[in-house]
Design a protein around this motif. Structure first.
Motif, mmCIF file in Angstrom:
data_model
loop_
_atom_site.group_PDB
_atom_site.id
_atom_site.type_symbol
_atom_site.label_atom_id
_atom_site.label_comp_id
_atom_site.label_asym_id
_atom_site.label_seq_id
_atom_site.Cartn_x
_atom_site.Cartn_y
_atom_site.Cartn_z
ATOM 1 N N LYS A 69 3.302 -3.566 10.571
ATOM 2 C CA LYS A 69 4.059 -4.407 9.639
ATOM 3 C C LYS A 69 3.149 -4.930 8.529
ATOM 4 C CE LYS A 69 7.497 -8.052 9.556
ATOM 5 N NZ LYS A 69 8.264 -9.000 10.348
ATOM 6 N N LYS A 70 1.934 -5.319 8.881
ATOM 7 C CA LYS A 70 0.995 -5.809 7.878
ATOM 8 C C LYS A 70 0.682 -4.719 6.849
ATOM 9 C CE LYS A 70 -2.847 -7.111 9.571
ATOM 10 N NZ LYS A 70 -4.120 -7.629 10.063
ATOM 11 N N GLY A 71 0.466 -3.484 7.322
ATOM 12 C CA GLY A 71 0.196 -2.384 6.408
ATOM 13 C C GLY A 71 1.360 -2.108 5.487
ATOM 14 N N PHE A 72 2.569 -2.111 6.051
ATOM 15 C CA PHE A 72 3.761 -1.883 5.231
ATOM 16 C C PHE A 72 3.921 -2.976 4.193
ATOM 17 C CE2 PHE A 72 8.252 -2.689 4.425
ATOM 18 C CZ PHE A 72 8.607 -1.485 3.858
ATOM 19 N N MET A 73 3.783 -4.225 4.588
ATOM 20 C CA MET A 73 3.973 -5.337 3.669
ATOM 21 C C MET A 73 2.902 -5.347 2.569
ATOM 22 S SD MET A 73 6.740 -6.590 4.638
ATOM 23 C CE MET A 73 6.868 -8.081 3.698
ATOM 24 N N CYS A 74 1.670 -5.013 2.923
ATOM 25 C CA CYS A 74 0.609 -4.978 1.911
ATOM 26 C C CYS A 74 0.859 -3.863 0.905
ATOM 27 C CB CYS A 74 -0.752 -4.809 2.575
ATOM 28 S SG CYS A 74 -1.304 -6.287 3.443
ATOM 29 N N MET A 75 1.322 -2.711 1.368
ATOM 30 C CA MET A 75 1.639 -1.621 0.436
ATOM 31 C C MET A 75 2.831 -1.989 -0.438
ATOM 32 S SD MET A 75 1.006 2.002 2.365
ATOM 33 C CE MET A 75 2.366 1.765 3.468
ATOM 34 N N ALA A 76 3.809 -2.654 0.146
ATOM 35 C CA ALA A 76 5.011 -3.012 -0.614
ATOM 36 C C ALA A 76 4.712 -4.054 -1.688
ATOM 37 C CB ALA A 76 6.093 -3.524 0.325
ATOM 38 N N THR A 77 3.805 -4.982 -1.413
ATOM 39 C CA THR A 77 3.532 -6.029 -2.393
ATOM 40 C C THR A 77 2.798 -5.510 -3.618
ATOM 41 O OG1 THR A 77 1.508 -6.660 -1.225
ATOM 42 C CG2 THR A 77 3.493 -7.919 -0.739
ATOM 43 N N ILE A 78 1.987 -4.463 -3.472
ATOM 44 C CA ILE A 78 1.299 -3.936 -4.647
ATOM 45 C C ILE A 78 2.077 -2.794 -5.286
ATOM 46 C CG2 ILE A 78 -0.981 -4.667 -3.910
ATOM 47 C CD1 ILE A 78 -1.526 -1.746 -3.135
ATOM 48 N N GLY A 79 3.263 -2.482 -4.758
ATOM 49 C CA GLY A 79 4.057 -1.390 -5.297
ATOM 50 C C GLY A 79 4.968 -1.826 -6.419
ATOM 51 N N PHE A 80 4.479 -2.628 -7.343
ATOM 52 C CA PHE A 80 5.320 -3.158 -8.409
ATOM 53 C C PHE A 80 5.665 -2.120 -9.466
ATOM 54 C CE2 PHE A 80 0.936 -3.968 -9.476
ATOM 55 C CZ PHE A 80 0.836 -3.535 -10.782
ATOM 56 N N ASN A 81 5.066 -0.937 -9.416
ATOM 57 C CA ASN A 81 5.367 0.074 -10.428
ATOM 58 C C ASN A 81 6.512 0.985 -10.008
ATOM 59 O OD1 ASN A 81 4.144 1.529 -8.450
ATOM 60 N ND2 ASN A 81 2.691 2.560 -9.762
ATOM 61 N N ILE A 82 7.356 0.526 -9.125
ATOM 62 C CA ILE A 82 8.499 1.309 -8.677
ATOM 63 C C ILE A 82 9.501 1.480 -9.816
ATOM 64 C CG2 ILE A 82 10.370 1.381 -6.954
ATOM 65 C CD1 ILE A 82 7.586 1.887 -5.842
ATOM 66 N N GLY A 83 9.280 0.811 -10.926
ATOM 67 C CA GLY A 83 10.131 0.983 -12.086
ATOM 68 C C GLY A 83 10.187 2.418 -12.575
ATOM 69 N N PHE A 84 9.218 3.245 -12.156
ATOM 70 C CA PHE A 84 9.270 4.649 -12.540
ATOM 71 C C PHE A 84 10.504 5.334 -11.978
ATOM 72 C CE2 PHE A 84 4.669 4.520 -13.576
ATOM 73 C CZ PHE A 84 4.775 5.050 -14.851
ATOM 74 N N PHE A 85 11.049 4.817 -10.879
ATOM 75 C CA PHE A 85 12.278 5.399 -10.344
ATOM 76 C C PHE A 85 13.451 5.161 -11.298
ATOM 77 C CE2 PHE A 85 10.019 4.976 -6.248
ATOM 78 C CZ PHE A 85 10.080 6.307 -5.873
ATOM 79 N N ALA A 86 13.392 4.099 -12.065
ATOM 80 C CA ALA A 86 14.457 3.795 -13.015
ATOM 81 C C ALA A 86 14.203 4.443 -14.364
ATOM 82 C CB ALA A 86 14.579 2.283 -13.186
ATOM 83 N N TYR A 87 13.076 5.087 -14.529
ATOM 84 C CA TYR A 87 12.713 5.639 -15.832
ATOM 85 C C TYR A 87 13.742 6.618 -16.395
ATOM 86 C CZ TYR A 87 9.952 7.442 -19.642
ATOM 87 O OH TYR A 87 9.531 7.808 -20.873
ATOM 88 N N PRO A 88 14.273 7.573 -15.604
ATOM 89 C CA PRO A 88 15.279 8.476 -16.180
ATOM 90 C C PRO A 88 16.505 7.746 -16.719
ATOM 91 C CG PRO A 88 14.478 9.352 -14.107
ATOM 92 C CD PRO A 88 13.923 7.964 -14.241
ATOM 93 N N LEU A 89 16.925 6.696 -16.042
ATOM 94 C CA LEU A 89 18.065 5.912 -16.519
ATOM 95 C C LEU A 89 17.712 5.202 -17.831
ATOM 96 C CD1 LEU A 89 20.902 4.726 -16.070
ATOM 97 C CD2 LEU A 89 19.806 2.904 -14.774
ATOM 98 N N ILE A 90 16.543 4.612 -17.872
ATOM 99 C CA ILE A 90 16.104 3.892 -19.071
ATOM 100 C C ILE A 90 15.934 4.855 -20.235
ATOM 101 C CG2 ILE A 90 14.182 2.576 -20.052
ATOM 102 C CD1 ILE A 90 13.848 1.381 -17.180
ATOM 103 N N GLU A 91 15.348 6.030 -19.957
ATOM 104 C CA GLU A 91 15.176 7.015 -21.023
ATOM 105 C C GLU A 91 16.526 7.540 -21.507
ATOM 106 O OE1 GLU A 91 12.587 11.025 -21.971
ATOM 107 O OE2 GLU A 91 12.999 10.506 -19.898
ATOM 108 N N GLY A 92 17.491 7.664 -20.601
ATOM 109 C CA GLY A 92 18.819 8.105 -21.002
ATOM 110 C C GLY A 92 19.518 7.117 -21.902
ATOM 111 N N VAL A 93 19.275 5.827 -21.678
ATOM 112 C CA VAL A 93 19.923 4.795 -22.480
ATOM 113 C C VAL A 93 19.221 4.610 -23.820
ATOM 114 C CG1 VAL A 93 20.474 2.333 -22.605
ATOM 115 C CG2 VAL A 93 20.851 3.598 -20.478
ATOM 116 N N TRP A 94 17.897 4.454 -23.816
ATOM 117 C CA TRP A 94 17.161 4.142 -25.043
ATOM 118 C C TRP A 94 16.446 5.341 -25.652
ATOM 119 C CZ3 TRP A 94 17.062 0.138 -21.269
ATOM 120 C CH2 TRP A 94 17.718 -1.014 -21.673
ATOM 121 N N GLY A 95 16.405 6.462 -24.948
ATOM 122 C CA GLY A 95 15.726 7.644 -25.467
ATOM 123 C C GLY A 95 14.234 7.607 -25.176
ATOM 124 N N ALA A 96 13.587 8.729 -25.432
ATOM 125 C CA ALA A 96 12.143 8.812 -25.181
ATOM 126 C C ALA A 96 11.406 7.942 -26.165
ATOM 127 C CB ALA A 96 11.679 10.253 -25.286
#
Length: 117
Positions: A90-117
């Motif tokens: 659990k400690k390993g999972f939580m430590c990895m999750a807390t520094i995983g703030f760049n998960i916004g890349f998963f939303a990148y295709p949606l953002i690029e579709g709305v605002w363009g490249a």
């Protein structure tokens, strides 16, 4: 730039299709692990490389990578402190999750579709 409603509609359709496929049992847990492996090890790095390669290198932006490293190190240290009493898994999972703030890349295709490249 695509039509915003079309981009959101297609995103909702893809999410609903994935949920429906899982709900009816087409994808098992093993299949889901394989899909996750493909997404995290192939498509996400490809998206990161595709995005970063288009960014012009400027001296003004030189501090950004260092700020990210310092921030991640500080958050990781705090995570170890706050989750020190948890099990190693659990400690390993939580430590990895807390520094995983760049998960916004998963939303990148949606953002690029709305605002363009």
């Amino acid at each position: 730039m695509g039509n915003v409603n079309t981009v959101f509609f297609l995103s909702i359709i893809i999410i609903a299709l994935g949920y429906f496929i899982k709900r009816i049992g087409v994808v098992t847990e093993e299949g889901g692990k394989a899909l996750t492996g493909v997404i995290l090890n192939i498509t996400l790095p490809a998206l990161v490389i595709n995005t970063i390669s288009a960014i012009p290198i400027e001296l003004d932006l030189i501090l950004l990578p260092f700020i990210c490293l310092i921030y991640s190190a500080a958050v990781l240290y705090l995570s170890f402190f706050f989750f020190r009493k948890e099990s190693d898994t659990k400690k390993g999972f939580m430590c990895m999750a807390t520094i995983g703030f760049n998960i916004g890349f998963f939303a990148y295709p949606l953002i690029e579709g709305v605002w363009g490249a």
